[in-house]
Design a protein around this motif. Sequence first.
Motif, PDB file in Angstrom:
ATOM      1  N   GLY A  90      26.604 -22.801 -25.364  1.00 30.43           N
ATOM      2  CA  GLY A  90      25.865 -22.782 -25.334  1.00 30.43           C
ATOM      3  C   GLY A  90      24.952 -23.903 -26.606  1.00 30.43           C
ATOM      4  O   GLY A  90      26.192 -24.317 -26.710  1.00 30.43           O
ATOM      5  N   LEU A 104      22.337  -9.108 -30.379  1.00 27.31           N
ATOM      6  CA  LEU A 104      22.376 -10.807 -29.521  1.00 27.31           C
ATOM      7  C   LEU A 104      22.031 -10.524 -27.914  1.00 27.31           C
ATOM      8  O   LEU A 104      21.810 -11.224 -27.285  1.00 27.31           O
ATOM      9  CB  LEU A 104      23.269 -11.776 -30.950  1.00 27.31           C
ATOM     10  N   HIS A 153      19.342  -9.208 -26.599  1.00 33.85           N
ATOM     11  CA  HIS A 153      17.953  -9.953 -26.812  1.00 33.85           C
ATOM     12  C   HIS A 153      18.146 -11.447 -25.921  1.00 33.85           C
ATOM     13  O   HIS A 153      17.238 -12.286 -25.394  1.00 33.85           O
ATOM     14  CB  HIS A 153      17.737 -10.706 -28.200  1.00 33.85           C
ATOM     15  N   LEU A 154      19.331 -12.118 -26.203  1.00 36.80           N
ATOM     16  CA  LEU A 154      19.596 -13.221 -25.272  1.00 36.80           C
ATOM     17  C   LEU A 154      19.482 -12.855 -23.727  1.00 36.80           C
ATOM     18  O   LEU A 154      19.658 -13.694 -22.531  1.00 36.80           O
ATOM     19  CB  LEU A 154      20.850 -13.898 -25.780  1.00 36.80           C
ATOM     20  N   THR A 189      22.600 -18.892 -21.794  1.00 38.15           N
ATOM     21  CA  THR A 189      21.241 -18.381 -21.508  1.00 38.15           C
ATOM     22  C   THR A 189      21.270 -19.495 -20.652  1.00 38.15           C
ATOM     23  O   THR A 189      22.189 -20.579 -20.073  1.00 38.15           O
ATOM     24  CB  THR A 189      20.868 -18.414 -22.081  1.00 38.15           C
ATOM     25  N   PHE A 211      21.757 -20.790 -25.599  1.00 45.42           N
ATOM     26  CA  PHE A 211      22.570 -19.969 -26.694  1.00 45.42           C
ATOM     27  C   PHE A 211      24.010 -19.698 -25.659  1.00 45.42           C
ATOM     28  O   PHE A 211      23.433 -18.995 -23.934  1.00 45.42           O
ATOM     29  CB  PHE A 211      21.798 -18.709 -27.037  1.00 45.42           C
ATOM     30  N   SER A 212      24.788 -19.401 -26.591  1.00 41.80           N
ATOM     31  CA  SER A 212      25.975 -18.411 -26.153  1.00 41.80           C
ATOM     32  C   SER A 212      26.413 -17.888 -27.315  1.00 41.80           C
ATOM     33  O   SER A 212      25.900 -18.085 -27.913  1.00 41.80           O
ATOM     34  CB  SER A 212      27.614 -19.941 -25.184  1.00 41.80           C
ATOM     35  N   VAL A 218      18.798 -11.805 -34.971  1.00 42.88           N
ATOM     36  CA  VAL A 218      17.754 -11.785 -33.476  1.00 42.88           C
ATOM     37  C   VAL A 218      16.940 -12.717 -34.252  1.00 42.88           C
ATOM     38  O   VAL A 218      15.652 -13.872 -34.286  1.00 42.88           O
ATOM     39  CB  VAL A 218      16.684 -10.826 -33.353  1.00 42.88           C
ATOM     40  N   VAL A 229      18.332 -16.384 -33.978  1.00 40.04           N
ATOM     41  CA  VAL A 229      18.570 -17.042 -32.692  1.00 40.04           C
ATOM     42  C   VAL A 229      16.444 -17.385 -32.340  1.00 40.04           C
ATOM     43  O   VAL A 229      16.969 -19.049 -31.918  1.00 40.04           O
ATOM     44  CB  VAL A 229      18.320 -16.091 -31.901  1.00 40.04           C
ATOM     45  N   GLU A 230      15.474 -16.920 -32.790  1.00 42.29           N
ATOM     46  CA  GLU A 230      14.513 -17.833 -32.904  1.00 42.29           C
ATOM     47  C   GLU A 230      14.380 -18.665 -33.695  1.00 42.29           C
ATOM     48  O   GLU A 230      13.107 -19.775 -32.333  1.00 42.29           O
ATOM     49  CB  GLU A 230      13.100 -16.674 -32.645  1.00 42.29           C
ATOM     50  N   ARG A 288      16.038 -21.505 -31.445  1.00 40.75           N
ATOM     51  CA  ARG A 288      15.197 -21.634 -30.540  1.00 40.75           C
ATOM     52  C   ARG A 288      13.510 -23.262 -30.995  1.00 40.75           C
ATOM     53  O   ARG A 288      13.566 -23.815 -29.756  1.00 40.75           O
ATOM     54  CB  ARG A 288      14.519 -20.401 -29.523  1.00 40.75           C
TER      55      ARG A 288
END
Length: 431
Positions: free
Chosen positions: A119, A143, A146-147, A155, A160-161, A203, A206-207, A210
């Motif tokens: 990702g 993770l 959530h993904l 994804t 993401f990865s 999490v 990550v957001e 994003r």
Amino acid sequence: MLARLAANRLHEIRQIFRQPSRSFSTALNYHIDSPDNKPDLPWEFSAANKEKAKEIISHYPSNYKQSAVIPLLDLAQQQHGGWLPVSAMDAVAKVIEVAPIRVYEVATFYSMFNRAKVGKYHLLVCGTTPCMIRGSRDIEDALLKHLGVKRNEVTKDGLFSVGEMECMGCCVNAPMITVADYSNGSEGYTYNYFEDVTPKKVVEIVEKLRKGEKPPHGTQNPGRTKCGPEGGNTTLLSEPKPPPCRDLDAFSQRKSMGNSSSMLTQYDIEEVQEHCDYLFSQQEIVSLYQRFCQLDRNSKGFISADEFLSVPEFAMNPLSQRLLKMVDGLNFKDFVAFLSAFSTKASFHQKAEIIFKVYDSDGNGKVSFNDILEVLKDLSGSFMSDEQRERVLTQVLQECGYTRESYLMLDDFIKVLGSTGLKMEVEVPID
């Protein structure tokens, strides 16, 4: 019964191989052509990265360009969005002028090189013991859940990865993850640690990614500063005091002014004086240091053989080549210790030791008849014939109880010198 147990065991083994395991490297050790990863696809460094590649290669001798393979692969991976197609490896091989297999060997060995797509934000969870004890498996599970991916999957949006990495070296801040950010190519590439994380915190990270935000990296525990203890330090609460023997600030100031002679503090002078058994006065040591700095033209902190040969008196000495072996690479303390053997204050034994080293050219701790003869030849030149030198040396050895076949150790050598009544005085100019 046994057949059923065997069948169950076989099923368990198959399950182990089917699921991603921490026991197996995520790096593939083979290549299968695919539409976006095959040798005939064109690939080359961008114009900016070609300049970076030249700069990287300049760090290595021209006949060792292949040593740049790792940083060049890393640059190629950054440019290609976080992974290395085989055509990129071929391009690197061409740049460093090696067979492609030499690059494949490196790319398949190091887990830092990804040979499948990742990702734009590649999240790596540390899985080594300290992080595992502190909950890294819960971090990874959070993770992946959530993904909505498995380990090493990307994804659907390509953002993401998630992978695993062995020890990241911040065990005191376990558990931790790192984020390799390929979202802006090699120009904006970043690789940041996020430490003291929790399932909830990763999490949140990550957001934020994003949304295009840049979450603060480092420790995620508000009660800690970097690697310090939670609640603040209990020791080392102020700047450490400098050693009482030196004024470090004054030393740094003198050094920046380029005044080499003033860089010797009183402590330095006393230390060198002790190292040379007090055979030079403090003023003489300061003078010798000025001379040392003149010889040390490149300010390396030691004097090379070539720099010694720049002294005419040394270069003209018939024993200069023998002495070079003893003086090449001396720092200032050893430079003074070497010269102290020639001081008028030096004992007979100290002078004899240095002369013994001149004769003992191979450094085996003993001197033969031929060793002494070679030195005599260097000293006497054409003023004596070989026959005369051999006759004189044979007579001197016989008078001391030795023969031509004798090997003289240091004590034997001193005995010979002492019986000949030689006057061993050498002037050491210090001004």
